[in-house]
Scaffold this active site. Structure first.
Site, short mmCIF file in Angstrom:
data_model
loop_
_atom_site.label_atom_id
_atom_site.label_comp_id
_atom_site.label_asym_id
_atom_site.label_seq_id
_atom_site.Cartn_x
_atom_site.Cartn_y
_atom_site.Cartn_z
N CYS A 1 0.83 -1.21 0.00
CA CYS A 1 0.00 0.00 0.00
C CYS A 1 0.87 1.26 0.00
O CYS A 1 1.50 1.59 1.00
CB CYS A 1 -0.92 -0.03 1.22
SG CYS A 1 -1.82 1.50 1.54
N CYS B 1 0.00 3.88 2.59
CA CYS B 1 0.44 3.40 3.91
C CYS B 1 1.92 3.71 4.12
O CYS B 1 2.34 4.10 5.21
CB CYS B 1 0.23 1.89 4.05
SG CYS B 1 -1.48 1.35 3.92
#
Length: 164
Positions: free
Chosen positions: A38, A41
């Site tokens: 991600c 993230c």
């Protein structure tokens, strides 16, 4: 993930209860649900870690890799990442999904930290059993900041009674 701070930990499904729920009884816990693939993230994580170090123990940052801990991600209803969930006093108190600029993130963290009155009440409660006079002083300071707070008045009365 950063190895530089005691205020940043990784947890697992098995450790979640102790690392997050129980620990939130002592201080706020910010849980960062993320995954290695991600990109948002990977952008948010370092900012959260920087703030955990900067705030120096005012909150704990707990990282949860949802790939490795799918059960806890499901339990916490993680549908999109990054997902950040804050706990205080064993309860979820705030959350957000996605990226947040650092300035907004600081404000968000401010909403989950105990107020000065909260800190004084906690300090007074700790003193009540061992030093009623000191507890009285602390509760009086708290009452100055929050004169309508009945809980403080009760603590103050109890500490005064303990001194006869």
């Amino acid at each position: 993930m950063s190895d530089q701070s005691q205020w940043i930990i990784e947890t697992t499904t098995e450790g979640f209860e102790a690392d997050v729920i129980e620990r939130s009884a002592q201080l706020p816990v910010v849980v960062d649900f993320w995954a290695p693939w991600c990109e948002p993230c990977r952008q948010l994580g370092p900012v959260l870690e920087k703030l955990a170090v900067e705030f120096n123990g005012k909150f704990i940052l707990v990282k949860v890799d949802i790939e490795q801990n799918q059960e806890i991600a499901a339990t916490c209803r993680v549908e999109s990442i990054p997902y950040v969930l804050a706990f205080r006093d064993r309860q979820g108190v705030n959350q957000f999904v996605g990226l947040m600029p650092e300035a907004e993130l600081r404000e968000w963290i401010g909403t989950i930290l105990p107020s000065e009155v909260d800190e004084l009440i906690k300090q007074g409660q700790e003193l009540e059993q061992t030093d009623a006079a000191a507890a009285t002083d602390v509760f009086r300071k708290a009452l100055e900041l929050s004169p309508q707070n009945d809980a403080i008045k009760i603590h103050l009365a109890r500490s005064l009674a303990a001194q006869n």
